[in-house]
Design a protein around this motif. Structure first.
Motif, PDB file in Angstrom:
ATOM      1  N   ILE A 130       0.871  -1.183   0.000  1.00  0.00           N
ATOM      2  CA  ILE A 130       0.000   0.000   0.000  1.00  0.00           C
ATOM      3  C   ILE A 130       0.900   1.223   0.000  1.00  0.00           C
ATOM      4  N   GLY A 131       0.753   2.057  -1.006  1.00  0.00           N
ATOM      5  CA  GLY A 131       1.575   3.261  -1.111  1.00  0.00           C
ATOM      6  C   GLY A 131       3.022   2.990  -1.448  1.00  0.00           C
ATOM      7  N   PRO A 132       3.325   2.434  -2.625  1.00  0.00           N
ATOM      8  CA  PRO A 132       4.730   2.160  -2.985  1.00  0.00           C
ATOM      9  C   PRO A 132       5.565   3.423  -3.204  1.00  0.00           C
ATOM     10  N   GLY A 133       4.908   4.551  -3.378  1.00  0.00           N
ATOM     11  CA  GLY A 133       5.657   5.813  -3.527  1.00  0.00           C
ATOM     12  C   GLY A 133       6.613   5.763  -4.697  1.00  0.00           C
ATOM     13  N   LYS A 134       7.906   5.971  -4.406  1.00  0.00           N
ATOM     14  CA  LYS A 134       8.910   5.979  -5.478  1.00  0.00           C
ATOM     15  C   LYS A 134       9.533   4.595  -5.672  1.00  0.00           C
ATOM     16  N   GLY A 135       8.953   3.581  -5.002  1.00  0.00           N
ATOM     17  CA  GLY A 135       9.367   2.196  -5.259  1.00  0.00           C
ATOM     18  C   GLY A 135      10.553   1.720  -4.440  1.00  0.00           C
ATOM     19  N   ALA A 136      10.898   2.436  -3.370  1.00  0.00           N
ATOM     20  CA  ALA A 136      12.076   2.053  -2.569  1.00  0.00           C
ATOM     21  C   ALA A 136      11.937   0.633  -2.018  1.00  0.00           C
ATOM     22  N   LEU A 137      10.765   0.324  -1.459  1.00  0.00           N
ATOM     23  CA  LEU A 137      10.526  -1.015  -0.908  1.00  0.00           C
ATOM     24  C   LEU A 137      10.117  -1.977  -2.030  1.00  0.00           C
ATOM     25  N   THR A 138       9.424  -1.438  -3.003  1.00  0.00           N
ATOM     26  CA  THR A 138       8.905  -2.240  -4.124  1.00  0.00           C
ATOM     27  C   THR A 138      10.005  -3.074  -4.773  1.00  0.00           C
ATOM     28  N   LYS A 139      11.158  -2.458  -4.987  1.00  0.00           N
ATOM     29  CA  LYS A 139      12.207  -3.188  -5.717  1.00  0.00           C
ATOM     30  C   LYS A 139      12.661  -4.433  -4.952  1.00  0.00           C
ATOM     31  N   TYR A 140      12.661  -4.368  -3.628  1.00  0.00           N
ATOM     32  CA  TYR A 140      13.023  -5.548  -2.828  1.00  0.00           C
ATOM     33  C   TYR A 140      11.891  -6.579  -2.827  1.00  0.00           C
ATOM     34  N   LEU A 141      10.657  -6.100  -2.797  1.00  0.00           N
ATOM     35  CA  LEU A 141       9.511  -7.020  -2.774  1.00  0.00           C
ATOM     36  C   LEU A 141       9.400  -7.758  -4.112  1.00  0.00           C
ATOM     37  N   LEU A 142       9.720  -7.056  -5.202  1.00  0.00           N
ATOM     38  CA  LEU A 142       9.660  -7.704  -6.526  1.00  0.00           C
ATOM     39  C   LEU A 142      10.721  -8.803  -6.661  1.00  0.00           C
ATOM     40  N   GLU A 143      11.828  -8.638  -5.946  1.00  0.00           N
ATOM     41  CA  GLU A 143      12.899  -9.660  -5.992  1.00  0.00           C
ATOM     42  C   GLU A 143      12.441 -10.992  -5.420  1.00  0.00           C
ATOM     43  N   LYS A 144      11.343 -10.970  -4.697  1.00  0.00           N
ATOM     44  CA  LYS A 144      10.860 -12.202  -4.065  1.00  0.00           C
ATOM     45  C   LYS A 144      10.177 -13.136  -5.063  1.00  0.00           C
ATOM     46  N   ASN A 145       9.936 -12.627  -6.271  1.00  0.00           N
ATOM     47  CA  ASN A 145       9.391 -13.448  -7.361  1.00  0.00           C
ATOM     48  C   ASN A 145       8.072 -14.137  -7.045  1.00  0.00           C
ATOM     49  N   CYS A 146       7.196 -13.429  -6.344  1.00  0.00           N
ATOM     50  CA  CYS A 146       5.837 -13.952  -6.189  1.00  0.00           C
ATOM     51  C   CYS A 146       4.896 -12.928  -6.830  1.00  0.00           C
ATOM     52  N   HIS A 147       3.589 -13.129  -6.713  1.00  0.00           N
ATOM     53  CA  HIS A 147       2.657 -12.139  -7.276  1.00  0.00           C
ATOM     54  C   HIS A 147       2.789 -10.845  -6.466  1.00  0.00           C
ATOM     55  N   TYR A 148       2.830  -9.730  -7.163  1.00  0.00           N
ATOM     56  CA  TYR A 148       2.964  -8.440  -6.478  1.00  0.00           C
ATOM     57  C   TYR A 148       1.877  -7.494  -6.993  1.00  0.00           C
ATOM     58  N   PHE A 149       1.198  -6.801  -6.069  1.00  0.00           N
ATOM     59  CA  PHE A 149       0.229  -5.762  -6.454  1.00  0.00           C
ATOM     60  C   PHE A 149       0.337  -4.589  -5.496  1.00  0.00           C
ATOM     61  N   ALA A 150      -0.027  -3.423  -5.990  1.00  0.00           N
ATOM     62  CA  ALA A 150       0.043  -2.242  -5.124  1.00  0.00           C
ATOM     63  C   ALA A 150      -1.069  -1.254  -5.472  1.00  0.00           C
ATOM     64  N   TYR A 151      -1.394  -0.431  -4.477  1.00  0.00           N
ATOM     65  CA  TYR A 151      -2.311   0.702  -4.678  1.00  0.00           C
ATOM     66  C   TYR A 151      -1.533   1.957  -4.301  1.00  0.00           C
ATOM     67  N   GLU A 152      -1.527   2.922  -5.205  1.00  0.00           N
ATOM     68  CA  GLU A 152      -0.840   4.191  -4.937  1.00  0.00           C
ATOM     69  C   GLU A 152      -1.790   5.316  -5.356  1.00  0.00           C
ATOM     70  N   ILE A 153      -2.056   6.223  -4.433  1.00  0.00           N
ATOM     71  CA  ILE A 153      -3.022   7.293  -4.705  1.00  0.00           C
ATOM     72  C   ILE A 153      -2.413   8.407  -5.570  1.00  0.00           C
ATOM     73  N   ASP A 154      -1.095   8.533  -5.517  1.00  0.00           N
ATOM     74  CA  ASP A 154      -0.431   9.679  -6.148  1.00  0.00           C
ATOM     75  C   ASP A 154       0.067   9.305  -7.557  1.00  0.00           C
ATOM     76  N   THR A 155      -0.638   9.805  -8.563  1.00  0.00           N
ATOM     77  CA  THR A 155      -0.306   9.443  -9.954  1.00  0.00           C
ATOM     78  C   THR A 155       1.045  10.020 -10.405  1.00  0.00           C
TER      79      THR A 155
END
Ligand code: SAM
Length: 273
Positions: free
Chosen positions: A55-80
């Motif tokens: 929830i709220g990946p922002g600029k993707g700082a945490l996202t890049k580590y979560l994507l490395e886990k190679n499972c299904h990934y989804f996010a909601y970000e309010i700020d386009t």
């Protein structure tokens, strides 16, 4: 004005993001400490059949580590404004208010095993986010949430402490709540006024009870913190409540903040509401 708000330069088809100023109104304190980011993502182990929701990946700082886990990934970000950055990492981001999301519908086409939530959440809506997750109809295996230190203390508080209250018991009903580690305010940009903590919520087996009625009853127990349980529950049958309190060795003068979840559950069952 546009150039002060959102500095994105498009060069030969590639997008170079120069600066996206943080919006205080959206709780934007971006985590910049790579060690902390790694530690958060290492808090869960997943298989490729699992889902991680951020929830709220922002600029993707945490996202890049979560994507490395190679499972299904989804996010909601309010700020386009984050789209040019996030779209370079993943296309699985919905640009909408998470609090308005319909998780059951959004995940209806996906077959998965465990559903995890990992997020540095916007602090101004910590409680609504957790309530939305719990009532979403999705069975969540565990959640790793970075929250304000004071809020973490409240979530993992024990009976008879100042931080223990209705929301602690509400969380205890669904999860084992454990504070994992503290995160100093200097790990964020911009630097917030408070320190933070990473909290892990592990799903528990819940009792078969009418949750709506149980939480209404629980709210009533905590309705006036200064008063005894007896005073807060005047409209209930105390010929039923007293024996339950006695069984657990509590006096008739006990206050709600002294009681653990199982006593509230026991009283609720005994009252047959
Ligand atoms: N995950 C990033 C990080 O760790 O650096 C950003 C965290 S920042 C504390 C919170 C993020 O949540 C921001 O990107 C903000 O735009 C987003 N946000 C705020 N309110 C939201 C909402 N209602 N729904 C979805 N995202 C929201």
């Amino acid at each position: 004005m546009f150039f002060f708000d959102f500095f994105v330069k498009v060069c030969l088809g590639s997008v170079i993001v120069l600066k996206i100023p943080a919006k205080k109104s959206l709780g934007q304190n971006f985590l910049k400490d790579e060690e902390i980011l790694k530690r958060i993502s290492n808090t869960i182990s997943v298989t490729k059949e699992d889902v991680i929701l951020e929830i709220g990946p922002g600029k993707g700082a945490l996202t890049k580590y979560l994507l490395e886990k190679n499972c299904h990934y989804f996010a909601y970000e309010i700020d386009t404004r984050m789209e040019p950055i996030l779209s370079k990492l993943t296309s699985n981001v919905k640009y909408e208010d998470f609090l308005l999301s319909d998780l059951v519908n959004d995940f209806s086409l996906l077959t998965y095993q465990n559903f995890y939530v990992v997020a540095n959440i916007p602090y101004y809506i910590t409680t609504p986010i957790i309530e939305h997750l719990v009532s979403s109809g999705i069975s969540i295996s565990s959640m790793i949430l970075l929250v304000q230190k004071e809020v973490a203390d409240r979530f993992s508080a024990k009976p008879c402490t100042k931080d223990y209250g209705y929301f602690t018991v509400f969380l205890n009903y669904y999860f084992e709540v454990e504070t994992q580690f503290l995160v100093n305010r200097t790990c964020f940009d911009p630097v917030p006024k408070v320190d933070s903590a990473v909290v892990k919520f592990i799903r528990k087996e819940t009792k078969k009870l009418d949750e709506k009625k149980f939480f209404e009853f629980l709210k009533c127990c905590f309705s006036n913190k200064r008063k005894t349980l007896h005073n807060n529950l005047k409209q209930y049958d105390w010929n039923v409540i007293f024996p339950v309190l006695e069984k657990y060795h509590y006096s008739s003068m006990v206050r709600a903040e002294e009681l653990p979840l199982e006593v509230f559950e026991h009283i609720f069952f005994a009252l047959n509401l």
